[in-house]
Design an enzyme around this catalytic site. Structure first.
Site, short mmCIF file in Angstrom:
data_model
loop_
_atom_site.label_atom_id
_atom_site.label_comp_id
_atom_site.label_asym_id
_atom_site.label_seq_id
_atom_site.Cartn_x
_atom_site.Cartn_y
_atom_site.Cartn_z
N HIS A 52 0.62 -1.12 -0.08
CA HIS A 52 -0.10 -0.02 -0.15
C HIS A 52 0.97 1.27 0.09
O HIS A 52 1.79 1.32 0.51
CB HIS A 52 -0.87 0.07 1.23
CG HIS A 52 -1.92 -1.02 1.20
ND1 HIS A 52 -3.11 -0.80 2.01
CD2 HIS A 52 -2.02 -2.10 0.45
CE1 HIS A 52 -4.05 -1.95 1.85
NE2 HIS A 52 -3.27 -2.58 1.09
N GLU A 54 0.87 3.94 1.94
CA GLU A 54 1.33 4.36 3.09
C GLU A 54 2.37 3.34 3.46
O GLU A 54 3.20 3.91 4.21
CB GLU A 54 -0.03 4.16 3.96
CG GLU A 54 -1.15 5.09 3.61
CD GLU A 54 -2.28 4.42 3.01
OE1 GLU A 54 -3.37 4.53 2.92
OE2 GLU A 54 -1.77 3.25 2.12
N CYS A 82 -6.24 2.04 5.73
CA CYS A 82 -6.79 0.54 6.20
C CYS A 82 -6.43 0.14 7.51
O CYS A 82 -5.39 1.02 7.93
CB CYS A 82 -6.83 -0.45 4.98
SG CYS A 82 -4.79 -0.96 4.90
N CYS A 85 -2.41 -0.24 7.55
CA CYS A 85 -1.66 1.05 7.37
C CYS A 85 -1.80 1.73 8.58
O CYS A 85 -0.79 2.22 9.14
CB CYS A 85 -2.04 1.79 6.14
SG CYS A 85 -1.66 0.69 4.64
#
Length: 148
Positions: A52, A54, A82, A85
Site C-alpha cells: 500500500h 502508506e 486501512c 496501514c
C-alpha cells in the site's frame, strides 16, 4: 509549504500507480519541510498485498531517519488508511496524518474503524481528514469507471 501543497503532491504520487494498473493511491511522509518517504499503491505491480502507498512511504521514512520511530513526521495520503496501514502508523508512533477522502468500506481512521485514536492503544495519531477530498475521490472514481 502547507498541508494543501503536500496533498497536491500526494495526488501526483497517486497517479504513478496507474502505470502498473494499480488503484491510484499516494502517500508522502514529510518532516521539516522535506519529503523523506513516498509511495504509491503497488499491490498489482509487486504482487504484494502489503504494498500500500502508506506502507511504502512509512518504510522509506523510517529508512531515511534511521529509526522505526517517526517523530516529527506528517503522513499525507489520498485515501483513508486501512487497518494494516493505520496499525503501522501507531507502531511507528506517527504524530500526524492528513488524508483526503474516506474509505467507507475499509477505512480505519474514523469511518469504519478508528485505530489511530483507539483509547486502549499506547499511541494516538492526530488526524485531519478531507483535504482535497473531491479531487482524490474523482481520481479513484475515474480509475474504477475505466475498469467497468
Amino acid at each position: 509549504m502547507d498541508d494543501l501543497y503536500w496533498m497536491r503532491q500526494t495526488l501526483l504520487e497517486a497517479e504513478k500507480a496507474l502505470a502498473s494498473g494499480d488503484v491510484p493511491i499516494g502517500a508522502l511522509a514529510v518532516r521539516g519541510g522535506q519529503i523523506i518517504g513516498r509511495g504509491c499503491n503497488r499491490r498489482e505491480a509487486d504482487h504484494d498485498p502489503t504494498a500500500h502507498a502508506e506502507m511504502l512511504a512509512i518504510r522509506a521514512a523510517a529508512h531515511a531517519v534511521g529509526h522505526w520511530r517517526l517523530d516529527g513526521v506528517t503522513l499525507y495520503c489520498t485515501l483513508e488508511p486501512c487497518a494494516m496501514c493505520a496499525g503501522a502508523m501507531v507502531l511507528a508512533r506517527l504524530p500526524r496524518l492528513v488524508y483526503a477522502t474516506i474509505d467507507p468500506k475499509a477505512g480505519a481512521a474514523g469511518s469504519v474503524l478508528d485505530i489511530l485514536r483507539h483509547p486502549r492503544l499506547n499511541h494516538r495519531v492526530d488526524v485531519q481528514a478531507g483535504l482535497l477530498a473531491d479531487e482524490a475521490a474523482a481520481q479513484l472514481q475515474a480509475f474504477f469507471k475505466k475498469l467497468r
